[in-house]
Structures are given as C-alpha cells and as structure tokens.
Motif scaffolding. Structure first.
Motif, PDB file in Angstrom:
ATOM      1  N   THR A 165       0.901  -1.280  -0.011  1.00  0.00           N
ATOM      2  CA  THR A 165      -0.110  -0.023   0.035  1.00  0.00           C
ATOM      3  C   THR A 165       0.914   1.261   0.036  1.00  0.00           C
ATOM      4  O   THR A 165       0.370   2.440  -0.538  1.00  0.00           O
ATOM      5  N   ALA A 166       2.070   1.108   0.530  1.00  0.00           N
ATOM      6  CA  ALA A 166       2.872   2.529   0.820  1.00  0.00           C
ATOM      7  C   ALA A 166       3.349   2.820  -0.436  1.00  0.00           C
ATOM      8  O   ALA A 166       3.129   4.199  -0.857  1.00  0.00           O
ATOM      9  N   LEU A 167       3.960   2.064  -1.419  1.00  0.00           N
ATOM     10  CA  LEU A 167       4.209   2.740  -2.800  1.00  0.00           C
ATOM     11  C   LEU A 167       3.408   3.226  -3.607  1.00  0.00           C
ATOM     12  O   LEU A 167       3.337   4.138  -3.913  1.00  0.00           O
ATOM     13  N   PRO A 168       2.163   2.399  -3.731  1.00  0.00           N
ATOM     14  CA  PRO A 168       1.000   2.904  -4.595  1.00  0.00           C
ATOM     15  C   PRO A 168       0.455   4.237  -3.939  1.00  0.00           C
ATOM     16  O   PRO A 168       0.087   5.257  -4.763  1.00  0.00           O
ATOM     17  N   LEU A 186     -13.951   9.531  -4.688  1.00  0.00           N
ATOM     18  CA  LEU A 186     -13.735   8.358  -5.469  1.00  0.00           C
ATOM     19  C   LEU A 186     -12.696   7.653  -4.919  1.00  0.00           C
ATOM     20  O   LEU A 186     -12.466   6.496  -4.772  1.00  0.00           O
ATOM     21  N   GLY A 187     -11.485   8.487  -5.013  1.00  0.00           N
ATOM     22  CA  GLY A 187     -10.188   8.146  -4.558  1.00  0.00           C
ATOM     23  C   GLY A 187     -10.088   7.440  -3.084  1.00  0.00           C
ATOM     24  O   GLY A 187      -9.265   6.556  -2.987  1.00  0.00           O
ATOM     25  N   ILE A 188     -10.719   8.344  -2.314  1.00  0.00           N
ATOM     26  CA  ILE A 188     -10.523   7.726  -0.924  1.00  0.00           C
ATOM     27  C   ILE A 188     -11.364   6.346  -0.685  1.00  0.00           C
ATOM     28  O   ILE A 188     -11.151   5.614   0.114  1.00  0.00           O
ATOM     29  N   GLN A 200      -5.338   2.927  -8.604  1.00  0.00           N
ATOM     30  CA  GLN A 200      -4.996   4.486  -8.455  1.00  0.00           C
ATOM     31  C   GLN A 200      -3.724   4.885  -8.873  1.00  0.00           C
ATOM     32  O   GLN A 200      -3.756   5.780  -9.561  1.00  0.00           O
ATOM     33  N   SER A 201      -2.842   4.194  -8.632  1.00  0.00           N
ATOM     34  CA  SER A 201      -1.363   4.642  -8.911  1.00  0.00           C
ATOM     35  C   SER A 201      -1.278   4.511 -10.411  1.00  0.00           C
ATOM     36  O   SER A 201      -0.669   5.645 -11.027  1.00  0.00           O
TER      37      SER A 201
END
Length: 259
Positions: free
Chosen positions: A58-61, A189-191, A202-203
């Motif tokens: 999750t951290a990198l994206p 939407l992103g949240i 998302q990324s």
C-alpha cells in the motif's frame, strides 16, 4: 520581511510554521496511539520485517497517488514560464490563491469519509455509507457554487490583493472552476479506493494523469495562456481518474450486492 528585508527568507517562515504544527500533530498522534508512530518508524530500518507485513503493498501506490497532483500543479508554472509570459504566471498564481483552497477543503472532507468507507469494505457491504458517486456529485456541486462566487468576486478582489498590478479574467476563473470541479469529483472516489487493489489501480491512473496532463499543457498553453494547464489537467482527471474510478466502484458495489 521587516527583519530581513528579503522575500526569499520570508518564504522560510511558512515551512518553519508547517514543520512546527506537523511535529505537534505527530507527537499528539503518537501519544493517542500508544507509540504507534515510533514503532512504525523503526520499521524503516527493518525492511525485511516491513516486507513481511506487506507495508509496501500500500505504501508505494499511496506514494504515487499522493505526489501525483502536486507534481502536476508544479508543472503548470514550469510550462507557463517556458510557453507564456510573466503576466500569465502572475495571473495563474493569484487565481490559485482564490480557487485552490476550495479543492483543499473538498479533499479534507473526502479524507474524513475514509473510516466509513473502510468499515463498509471490511464488512463487504456498501449500504452503511452513502454511495461514493453520490458524494462525488455533491462535492462537485458545492465546489461549483463556491468557484462561481469566486469568479464573480475576482474582478473586485484581485486588484486589492495585487495592488492593481494583476487581474483575473473570467476565462481564467472558469478554467480554475473546471479544474476544481474535476478534482472534487475524483476526491471521494479516490478515498473509497484505498484498499490494496484500489491503491494499485489508482497509482496507474495517476501516472496516466501526470503524463497526459503534461502533454496537453504543452499543446494548449501557447494558445490559451494561463488557462491552458488548468483545462489540460481537468480533462486528464476526467478521462483517467473520474471515469475509471467510477467504473471500478460501480462494479465493486455490484459484486457486494450479489453476495
């Protein structure tokens, strides 16, 4: 400015104040979570353990998502400096002070929805919170109203702020309105898409936004001036964020309902 008579030095005041306030927030957050931040900080020096608990999934994206839009906004001024004149940069900068706070407020409101969205995902039920698309439209509508007020007031406020040196045209105001509304559409939407698969998705979308926005900026700025980067970025957000995010959310919630 009064002490050093140097604008460059005065800019450091913002970063000093920001460092102070964020340090106080981090200290309080660490206290309220019984030292969670300190324990997480130690993982920086233990990458093997960090990989085992999946922090990089999750951290990198999330890193890509968080730096995407700030990077795009910084390229606006860079493109204007090369393809337009100093007046266009001044107009863009002044208008940004009036319109971008609206996007910041919407972003903060969207972040506040994260606990509810996370709880709904964990229970495989989206019925406990409003539909993200509905919230997206509500936030965009509120942004549109606030920005339209800003467009109406800009001819009166801009001369006061700039000492009658810089004006904000209605066209530039509407371009900022378009950008802020597009950003407000994608924020909730992103949240919502903040699980592992959602962040990876998302990324990829954010990378597409950065590349396409930069290309469109180069294309539109020579003819549209300060409005060009805003229109370019708004279009990129619609095509590579709002539409893909909406599609993924609809499919995901439909799958939840089938369960």
């Amino acid at each position: 400015l009064a002490v050093f008579d140097d604008g460059k030095t005065a800019i450091l005041c913002f970063f000093g104040a920001y460092l102070l306030t964020t340090s106080l927030i981090a200290f309080d957050a660490n206290r309220l979570t019984d030292g969670l931040l300190l324990r997480a900080t130690r993982l920086i020096f233990r990458l093997d353990k960090a990989r085992k608990i999946g922090i990089f999934q999750t951290a990198l994206p999330m890193l890509a998502v968080m730096i995407g839009m700030p990077l795009v906004l910084q390229t606006h001024r860079m493109v204007l400096s090369h393809l337009s004149d100093a007046q266009a940069i001044a107009q863009y900068s002044l208008a940004a002070q009036m319109f971008l706070p609206v996007a910041a407020v919407v972003g903060a409101a969207s972040v506040s929805l994260w606990p509810q969205f996370a709880k709904a995902r964990a229970s495989d039920s989206g019925s406990s919170v409003p539909h993200p698309l509905k919230l997206s439209v509500i936030f965009a509508g509120a942004s549109l109203i606030l920005c339209c007020v800003g467009v109406l007031l800009a001819p009166m406020i801009a001369p006061i702020i700039s000492g009658n040196k810089v004006d904000i045209s209605p066209g530039l105001g509407m371009a900022f309105t378009f950008f802020v509304v597009c950003q407000s559409l994608q924020s909730p939407l992103g949240i919502y898409l903040t699980d592992v698969s959602g962040l990876r998705y998302q990324s990829l979308c954010v990378i597409a936004v950065v590349l396409s926005a930069f290309a469109l900026c180069l294309l539109l700025t020579p003819s549209l001036g300060a409005s060009g980067p805003l229109i370019a970025t708004g279009v990129s957000i619609l095509v590579f964020q709002v539409i893909p995010y909406s599609t993924r959310i609809v499919l995901r919630r439909r799958a939840m309902e089938l369960k």
